[in-house]
Write an enzyme that holds these catalytic residues in place. Structure first.
Site, short mmCIF file in Angstrom:
data_model
loop_
_atom_site.label_atom_id
_atom_site.label_comp_id
_atom_site.label_asym_id
_atom_site.label_seq_id
_atom_site.Cartn_x
_atom_site.Cartn_y
_atom_site.Cartn_z
N GLY A 121 -8.84 6.79 -5.64
CA GLY A 121 -9.95 7.42 -4.87
C GLY A 121 -10.00 6.62 -3.57
N TRP A 122 -8.94 5.88 -3.23
CA TRP A 122 -8.94 5.07 -1.97
C TRP A 122 -7.94 5.02 -0.96
CZ3 TRP A 122 -9.60 -0.17 -5.25
CH2 TRP A 122 -8.63 -0.33 -5.96
N ASP A 123 -7.01 6.05 -1.18
CA ASP A 123 -5.98 6.39 -0.16
C ASP A 123 -5.92 7.82 0.26
OD1 ASP A 123 -4.72 3.74 0.05
OD2 ASP A 123 -4.18 3.95 -2.04
N ARG A 124 -5.50 8.88 -0.51
CA ARG A 124 -5.45 10.07 -0.30
C ARG A 124 -6.78 10.76 -0.09
NH1 ARG A 124 -1.25 11.35 -4.96
NH2 ARG A 124 -2.34 9.57 -5.74
N ARG A 177 -2.14 -2.29 2.22
CA ARG A 177 -0.92 -1.18 2.59
C ARG A 177 -0.34 -1.64 3.88
NH1 ARG A 177 -2.34 -0.34 -1.86
NH2 ARG A 177 -3.58 1.56 -2.52
N CYS A 232 -8.16 11.58 -5.80
CA CYS A 232 -6.62 11.26 -6.20
C CYS A 232 -6.66 10.40 -7.51
CB CYS A 232 -6.11 10.67 -5.05
SG CYS A 232 -6.75 9.15 -4.23
#
Length: 595
Positions: free
Chosen positions: A331-334, A380, A328
């Site tokens: 590179g650390w959520d989706r 988050r 994404c």
């Protein structure tokens, strides 16, 4: 890089689901507590917190070693990437006797180390292409998107200054002349840095690049802060198969939380100004999936995630020997969402991590795919962007055989099952963990947890809170949303729709005034943290394993992190009455504090 080899004999797989609670992985509670307390940073692994992280990393290496021979790329103190594990696992081949000689890696780890060091500045935050799953000898990789010129110049300049003028991250005595070093134009710098990124991709035999960004380039304060392969002006990535599969960012998952963790009917608003990346998939990858991709903007969150996962599974399960990269922006959520779903889906089919039990594969994917690769759970949670919880709660939507990667298995359409929670199940939870059982739309319809098929049409089942015998046409009504990111839909249904029955609870009945109507209403609801009870009907091995993983996650999550309840917003007399009843029976607290 110091190489480390590990291989262990396979242990027995998980037993069939029983009436006992799912076994929990030792340390999973500690892992979630640490995860919800602070973001992992490789350079901060010292002191008390560092000892916890060391235990987590050691456990991950042990779990990887059960089924694979691997080497370790050392990232001590975050020297390569500050938000990657200190010990980056490179899976070389499966260690079981049956597979050991079938798919053996040809990658030289020392060469891989060199390419990593040279290519890391090519991508946002230095999050280089990293292989994380090995399937049929193919590497499934993750990374951030390509860095823009601002970050690229900033990083290379920083490295040049603090290395005493020796920029080893990308300098190559064979390729760079004195004139190159003196001039370093934009094109030349991009050619060099992205050239090493391409060399790394080719060395890992990656052919397919799946970009989850909803933007062509990420823009902040009017500046392009990142780029992507699909808009590289020099077409450097033209030899790869590029897929643009836009998926909502973590901000959208606040809408999921605000709807009491109900993903059905939650549709991303694709008309926002910053959304400019269209869905683009080569035809040869979609022909066998029977999905109407032209309808992707009408899919809700469940259907969109299901269809994207089907696409990724079909790519890695093809006869092609090429690997896959998923990314994404950072590179650390989706990215971990889909990496984790891929790992768990392939494990449930018995195709990877074959010796790991449900609690063990859960620990591995939470620790490695999420925590050690830098997901900012603390941030988050504070913003209500609960994409992490969505990932594991979503497992109930991929239990059917249509998500199986087993080619030899005959696919059969399974009858729809009630994926909701019973009143008896809700009562088993501790009071602080009981979430709302409903998500009320403008028409007070209660959406069940069955999801539509692959087609773009809406097929949700609903139970209307209307007088018995009311005859209404099925129609879609657009609801108001608290954010421009989402569009909510719900559909009135006839009261004659059949409801799932539960032993001892009787059949659901329609009544707008009796107390039985309330109990039927709550029976059809869904408490997100509810641990599902085993059913009497025989389940497939895939369904059993995924349900056990989900149950283990919900049980541990409820006792460590919990959910943040959305503030109640009754609409009208009926809504107010229902809210009073919910609080009266203890299914919702009187405030929006952590449940």
């Amino acid at each position: 890089m110091a190489g480390a080899r590990a291989a262990a004999a396979a242990t027995a797989g998980p037993s069939a689901s029983s009436g006992n609670p799912p076994p929990q992985e030792p340390g999973l509670g500690e892992l979630l507590e640490e995860f919800s307390r602070t973001q992992y940073r490789a350079k901060d692994c010292s002191g008390t917190g560092g000892s916890k992280v060391e235990r987590i990393e050691k456990r991950c290496l042990e779990l990887f070693g059960r089924d694979y021979c691997y080497s370790v790329i050392q990232n001590v103190n975050g020297d390569i990437c500050g938000h990657y594990p200190q010990h980056i696992v490179f899976l070389e081949y499966e260690s079981s006797e049956k597979e050991k000689d079938t798919f053996q890696s040809t990658v030289q780890v020392s060469k891989l180390q060199d390419l990593v060091n040279r290519s890391k500045t090519a991508r946002c935050r230095g999050r280089f292409v990293c292989p994380v799953i090995l399937f049929k000898g193919k590497h499934i990789c993750r990374s951030a998107t390509l860095a823009g010129w601002g970050e690229l110049y900033g990083r290379t300049g920083y490295n040049y200054i603090f290395s005493g003028g020796a920029d080893d991250a990308w300098a190559d005595s064979e390729d760079i002349t004195e004139e190159d070093c003196a001039l370093r134009s934009d094109t030349h710098l991009f050619d060099k840095v992205r050239g090493y990124d391409i060399k790394l991709l080719r060395y890992l035999s990656v052919k397919y690049i799946c970009d989850l960004m909803v933007e062509n380039k990420k823009v902040k304060f009017g500046m392009n802060v990142t780029s992507s392969e699909k808009v590289d002006k020099a077409q450097r990535y033209a030899d790869f198969t590029l897929l643009s599969i836009p998926y909502p960012g973590c901000e959208f998952f606040k809408e999921y939380k605000d709807r009491d963790y109900m993903a059905e009917g939650l549709i991303f608003n694709w008309k926002q100004d910053y959304v400019d990346a269209p869905l683009s998939i080569p035809d040869f990858l979609t022909s066998s999936l029977n999905i109407d991709w032209s309808q992707y903007q009408s899919w809700d969150l469940v259907q969109q995630t299901q269809n994207y996962l089907k696409l990724l599974l079909s790519i890695i399960n093809s006869d092609d020997d090429s690997g896959l990269l998923v990314h994404c922006i950072s590179g650390w959520d989706r990215t971990p969402l889909f990496i984790s779903l891929l790992r768990l889906s392939l494990w449930a089919d018995g195709l990877i991590h074959t010796s790991l039990k449900p609690a063990e594969i859960l620990y591995l994917t939470v620790a490695y795919d999420w925590f050690l690769f830098g997901h900012m759970l603390v941030d988050r949670l504070s913003k209500g962007e609960e994409i992490f919880f969505f990932c594991f709660n979503f497992l109930k939507h991929i239990i059917s055989e249509e998500f199986s990667a087993l080619k030899t298995q005959r696919r059969k359409s399974l009858p729809a099952r009630d994926a909701g929670f019973t009143l008896e199940d809700i009562c088993m939870l501790r009071r602080k963990d009981r979430g709302s059982t409903t998500s009320l739309g403008s028409d007070f319809s209660l959406v069940m947890e069955s999801s539509p098929g692959a087609a773009g049409s809406f097929t949700y089942e609903a139970v209307e809170l209307l007088p018995a015998g009311a005859q209404t046409q099925a129609s879609w009504r657009k609801s108001h949303s608290s954010s421009p990111q989402s569009v909510l839909w719900n559909r009135p249904q006839l009261l004659e729709d059949r409801l799932p029955s539960h032993q001892g609870l009787g059949e659901a009945k329609s009544s707008s005034s009796s107390s039985s109507n309330h109990s039927d209403f709550f029976r059809m609801g869904s408490s997100p943290l509810e641990v599902p009870k085993p059913r009497l009907a025989a389940l497939s091995e895939r369904e059993t394993r995924l349900q056990e993983v989900r149950s283990a996650f919900l049980a541990t999550y409820s006792s460590t992190v919990g959910l943040r309840a959305a503030a109640p917003s009754p609409s009208g007399a009926i809504g107010g009455l229902l809210e009073q009843f919910v609080r009266g029976v203890g299914l919702r607290s009187t405030s929006s504090s952590t449940l």
